[in-house]
Design an enzyme around this catalytic site. Sequence first.
Site, mmCIF file in Angstrom:
data_model
loop_
_atom_site.group_PDB
_atom_site.id
_atom_site.type_symbol
_atom_site.label_atom_id
_atom_site.label_comp_id
_atom_site.label_asym_id
_atom_site.label_seq_id
_atom_site.Cartn_x
_atom_site.Cartn_y
_atom_site.Cartn_z
ATOM 1 N N HIS A 177 0.747 -1.377 0.036
ATOM 2 C CA HIS A 177 -0.257 -0.029 -0.055
ATOM 3 C C HIS A 177 0.796 1.295 -0.041
ATOM 4 C CE1 HIS A 177 -3.291 2.605 1.571
ATOM 5 N NE2 HIS A 177 -2.486 3.223 1.989
ATOM 6 N N GLU A 178 1.990 1.378 0.847
ATOM 7 C CA GLU A 178 2.823 2.436 0.952
ATOM 8 C C GLU A 178 3.468 2.756 -0.536
ATOM 9 O OE1 GLU A 178 2.439 4.494 3.200
ATOM 10 O OE2 GLU A 178 1.059 3.247 4.118
ATOM 11 N N HIS A 194 1.680 4.388 -2.821
ATOM 12 C CA HIS A 194 1.379 5.805 -2.540
ATOM 13 C C HIS A 194 2.733 6.455 -3.276
ATOM 14 C CE1 HIS A 194 -1.972 6.815 0.109
ATOM 15 N NE2 HIS A 194 -1.686 5.967 0.971
ATOM 16 N N GLU A 211 -6.270 7.080 -0.360
ATOM 17 C CA GLU A 211 -6.131 5.954 0.267
ATOM 18 C C GLU A 211 -6.942 4.690 -0.297
ATOM 19 O OE1 GLU A 211 -4.479 5.371 2.869
ATOM 20 O OE2 GLU A 211 -3.756 7.367 2.720
#
Length: 329
Positions: free
Chosen positions: A136-137, A140, A206
């Site tokens: 997930h990071e 980003h 998100e």
Amino acid sequence: MENNHLRTFVLIAGLTALFMGIGYLIGGQIGMIIALVLAGAGNFFSYWNADKIVLSMYKAKEVDSSHPDPVVRAYAQDVEEMVSNAGMPMPRITIIENPQPNAFATGRNPENAAVAATTGLLSMLNRREVRGVMGHELAHVRNRDTLTMTITATIAGAISALANFAFFFGGNDRERPGGLIGTLAIMFLAPMAASLVQMAISRGREYEADAGGAEISGDPQALASALQKIEQIAHGGARGQGGAVNMDAERNPATAHMFIINPLNGRGADNLFSTHPATQNRVEVLMKMTRGDTPPSKPHSPRKTGKKVDLPAFARPVDGKKNTKSPWE
């Protein structure tokens, strides 16, 4: 994807316009020009120094796959493997001494990025779940969300500071538009409007990072499980009672939007004033992806191999049976 980027651009433009408008109400055209210059200077400083400021704020320590601790070593190895599979530049890999399970990414672009995981995350989640969180990071970083959120946080913070100055500067109350009432309105409504715009941008990002993270890690179910665990531990469950406190985040609430789950206690709801979507909503989307109802986001990495990202070795079945090997071995 394109609509989300367009909406983000419009919202950032709106924040800048609001900042300039406050400057005009305080000091006329000169005040508006000064506000524009301050906004530009703030964004320039944030662009070049955001990662250093945030990592220093949380006392992050850089690690790699040669670390003596087997858990930290496995964490670094998984990040390096996912970065290689996604064809991304290698970010700095860091850990933060903090009991709350959480993680974030920072940096002005993929070439100058860093990812951070707390010691709480590494100790309370298994390897598959940590891998899902870091996917997930990395999403980003790949989507350049770190730069977008840094700019919005900078402008939003500047609006709040400028609104407070409105009460003390700008001439006699009678000379200001709306007089004292107008000044008070600026003080209270402008920061609220800026926060709402910042939160709107953050929540949309998100959902997109969840989809991208599931694609990078190849394991949406692990990410869904991780989100539920982090929510439970960080906020004490649905009622928000208890929970692990992140004191550094409490002292610096402007950084809350950077984390995978809001680090501030008692703010887990998907409402108007939340920096993150409701965890349950995110989990439902990820579980649909697990069932194949919703395809993951399309790859955005420069290297498009067309190959499916497989589960890591520790997560794959052994001879058709469940792998009983420790997830951190």
